[in-house]
Design an enzyme around this catalytic site. Sequence first.
Site, PDB file in Angstrom:
ATOM      1  CB  SER A 123     -40.806  25.037   0.639  1.00 39.02           C
ATOM      2  OG  SER A 123     -39.565  25.678   0.429  1.00 39.02           O
ATOM      3  CE  LYS A 161     -36.985  23.424   1.504  1.00 44.04           C
ATOM      4  NZ  LYS A 161     -36.876  24.032   0.160  1.00 44.04           N
TER       5      LYS A 161
END
Length: 202
Positions: A123, A161
Amino acid sequence: MGLTPRQAEILDYIKDYSREQGYAPTLQEIGARFDLSSVATVHKHVGQLVSKGYLRRDRPNASRDLEIIDLDAKPVAVVMVPILGTVAAGYPIEALEDREEIALPEEWLGKGRTYALRVRGDSMIEEQIRDGDTVVVEAREVARNGETVIALVDGDSVTVKQYYRDGAVIRLQPANPDFQVMEFPEDRVRVQGVVVGVLRRF
């Protein structure tokens, strides 16, 4: 160790030649530069420079096998940093505390406690964090918008993230369009650190 005047001249010549040409001169070229007709004499001078630590032979028996040793270079300080487990570059997974360590240059360390985590998932590929990489993390509980963080979600799962705060909402932003943004009330997310480096094996 000290050098004789001739050894110093030969060393300076090898340095200048290597800087200009990108490789070292041959023994014959050194002899021609200093009017030394005997290669054995050149070999003796070069051997002394090697034994005194100014040169090394990186390819024995090759005609251009000399390498300058930078005596002014400072050794790189290395610090052992713990690998605390695996972090998701995808959806949150449990981070396990393994008992492993990794050697890192001291300059990689953050201002606070530093640790490492292995990455699972893709991701964050647009931030050059890929599946199988190891991220180096500075332990911090506060992050600025846009920083890449290790976030603990709901007290039991961890993800890597980009961090954004919008009032009482925390947005965990992937760096891959195939993954969705995750948003949580601030009481469900705790920053555990900020990524300061990435290690990759090829």
